[in-house]
Scaffold this active site. Structure first.
Site, PDB file in Angstrom:
ATOM      1  N   HIS A 133      48.461  28.639  31.577  1.00  0.00           N
ATOM      2  CA  HIS A 133      49.391  29.610  32.180  1.00  0.00           C
ATOM      3  C   HIS A 133      50.814  29.540  31.608  1.00  0.00           C
ATOM      4  O   HIS A 133      51.793  29.537  32.358  1.00  0.00           O
ATOM      5  CB  HIS A 133      49.421  29.446  33.693  1.00  0.00           C
ATOM      6  CG  HIS A 133      48.127  29.812  34.378  1.00  0.00           C
ATOM      7  ND1 HIS A 133      47.234  30.720  33.862  1.00  0.00           N
ATOM      8  CD2 HIS A 133      47.574  29.384  35.559  1.00  0.00           C
ATOM      9  CE1 HIS A 133      46.195  30.845  34.681  1.00  0.00           C
ATOM     10  NE2 HIS A 133      46.371  30.038  35.723  1.00  0.00           N
ATOM     11  N   HIS A 208      48.710  36.420  39.485  1.00  0.00           N
ATOM     12  CA  HIS A 208      47.876  35.332  39.998  1.00  0.00           C
ATOM     13  C   HIS A 208      47.826  35.316  41.533  1.00  0.00           C
ATOM     14  O   HIS A 208      47.957  34.255  42.152  1.00  0.00           O
ATOM     15  CB  HIS A 208      48.400  34.001  39.456  1.00  0.00           C
ATOM     16  CG  HIS A 208      47.356  32.934  39.327  1.00  0.00           C
ATOM     17  ND1 HIS A 208      46.813  32.296  40.416  1.00  0.00           N
ATOM     18  CD2 HIS A 208      46.745  32.415  38.245  1.00  0.00           C
ATOM     19  CE1 HIS A 208      45.939  31.404  40.000  1.00  0.00           C
ATOM     20  NE2 HIS A 208      45.869  31.464  38.683  1.00  0.00           N
ATOM     21  N   GLU A 346      42.032  37.775  38.023  1.00  0.00           N
ATOM     22  CA  GLU A 346      43.121  37.870  37.052  1.00  0.00           C
ATOM     23  C   GLU A 346      42.679  38.741  35.880  1.00  0.00           C
ATOM     24  O   GLU A 346      41.857  38.321  35.073  1.00  0.00           O
ATOM     25  CB  GLU A 346      43.499  36.467  36.574  1.00  0.00           C
ATOM     26  CG  GLU A 346      43.924  35.546  37.698  1.00  0.00           C
ATOM     27  CD  GLU A 346      43.606  34.084  37.399  1.00  0.00           C
ATOM     28  OE1 GLU A 346      44.129  33.560  36.405  1.00  0.00           O
ATOM     29  OE2 GLU A 346      42.818  33.488  38.148  1.00  0.00           O
TER      30      GLU A 346
END
Ligand code: BGC
Length: 382
Positions: A133, A208, A346
């Site tokens: 991420h 997210h 996602e």
């Protein structure tokens, strides 16, 4: 000849009309307030978007994060369907990425390393041997600049962040926008991304949010029925890096082509489920012929009747069943978020694409604009 009384009447009428119009456009303005200051003293804003159908979305400039999302159930009762925190401190401490905008690269890059035009780039290894991420301080931990770009038919919040060349090891200064759009008459929240760079780079942005459509995160998400428009998924190794294979979902627990309870097969004896500790995989979305926005996922929650549809322009979707939630994180209203009390969908390019030339490319060149759109559509049924 026009009589003075007619002129007076016309004047009074125009005054009434302009007052109504102003009141209406004032109603449509996004409500802005303070969400406190970061540990470094940066001011964070809170934006409340609402429409006439009972949808309310709260976004903060820290991480361009969706903090709360209230939508009606089958009895028109509004409930907050996303996990998060009450205060900025929660988001600063957060390791679960609740509601955040993820960048510069969503999900994992193997060994925190990739090569672009013969140059090797090293990123932080913040998830075992891999980069997750966007690294140790991704876009979720940055303060964005918000601007109200509302139109007569929708409330529109544009958030901008300038990511410097070399930030978290990525090449190129990247200007990135995330725009949240709440139409006044339709129950959906649009999330649009765009970005430009001054040097070749890689990019993969997503949101997210952890959903629990029951409106109460004290309930597990295992009874939610999920439909994924995907015939294949990308299996992973034990560190959750795709092996490169695109595997059929036929005859295994990854087949969600018909609505199936999330919990129906989650504990089956399956190597992929073991690696993910449940679902934590990317599905290859079926193309309907055009490259536009298409429905990727549909979720139904039986007790509330709420339905969430996820539409996207992206080729993939990461379905994560909240396997790492373990009851230690205290969220909104003091609620402890237990194992599998929220799930993520996602929309994205595939994990580790920079190291897989056969996956759809995530390279962004100077002079080009990265664009991606996701729409969350809400309804309810019996
Ligand atoms: C990843 C998970 C990770 C989670 C962090 C998801 O997108 O796929 O593996 O643990 O984010 O909260």
């Amino acid at each position: 000849m026009i009589r003075p009384s007619t002129i007076l009447l016309a004047f009074v009428m125009s005054l009434i009309l302009s007052t109504c119009f102003n009141a209406k456009s004032a109603e449509r303005k996004i409500e802005v307030s303070s969400f406190g200051k970061t540990k470094e003293g940066e001011a964070v804003s809170r934006y409340l978007l609402s429409n006439e159908k009972g949808v309310e979305a709260v976004v903060i400039s820290y991480g361009a994060t969706l903090v709360s999302l209230k939508v009606p159930d089958r009895n028109d009762k509004a409930g907050d369907i996303v996990l998060g925190y009450d205060s900025l401190d929660g988001y600063e401490q957060d390791k679960s990425y609740f509601g955040a905008t993820i960048g510069r690269y969503s999900n994992r890059i193997a060994g925190g390393q990739f090569t672009l035009h013969e140059t090797v780039f090293q990123l932080p290894k913040n998830d075992g041997p891999n980069c997750l991420h966007g690294g140790s301080r991704g876009f979720n931990k940055r303060v964005w600049v918000g601007v109200d770009r509302s139109r007569p038919d929708a409330q529109v919040l544009e958030l901008t962040y300038l990511s410097q060349n070399g930030e978290e090891g990525f090449p190129g200064t990247l200007k990135v926008h995330v725009t949240y759009t709440l139409p006044l008459e339709t129950n959906e929240l649009g999330i649009e991304y765009s970005a430009t760079t001054n040097k070749g780079t890689v990019i993969n942005l997503t949101n997210h949010s952890y959903f629990n459509l029951s409106g109460t995160a004290s309930q597990e998400i295992l009874d939610h029925e999920l439909l994924l428009h995907a015939l294949k998924f990308t299996p992973v190794d034990s560190t959750l890096i795709p092996t490169g294979e695109l595997r059929t979902v036929r005859g295994n627990p990854f087949d969600f082509r018909k609505p199936t309870a999330i919990g129906a097969r989650i504990n089956q004896n399956n190597e992929q489920l073991k690696f993910g500790r449940g679902y934590d995989h990317n599905w290859d979305l079926e193309k309907t012929g055009t490259n536009g926005l298409q429905v990727a996922a549909e979720v139904f929650e039986p007790t509330s009747g709420r339905v969430l549809e996820v539409l996207t322009t992206e080729p993939g979707i990461q379905f994560y069943s909240g396997n790492f939630l373990d009851g230690t994180v205290r969220g909104k209203g003091g609620q402890l978020y237990d194992h599998r009390t929220g799930f993520c969908l996602e929309t994205q390019h595939y994990p580790d694409s920079p190291n897989h030339p056969k996956f759809p490319s995530t390279e962004l060149k100077p002079g080009r604009t990265y664009r991606s759109t996701t729409v969350l559509r809400f309804s309810s049924r019996k």
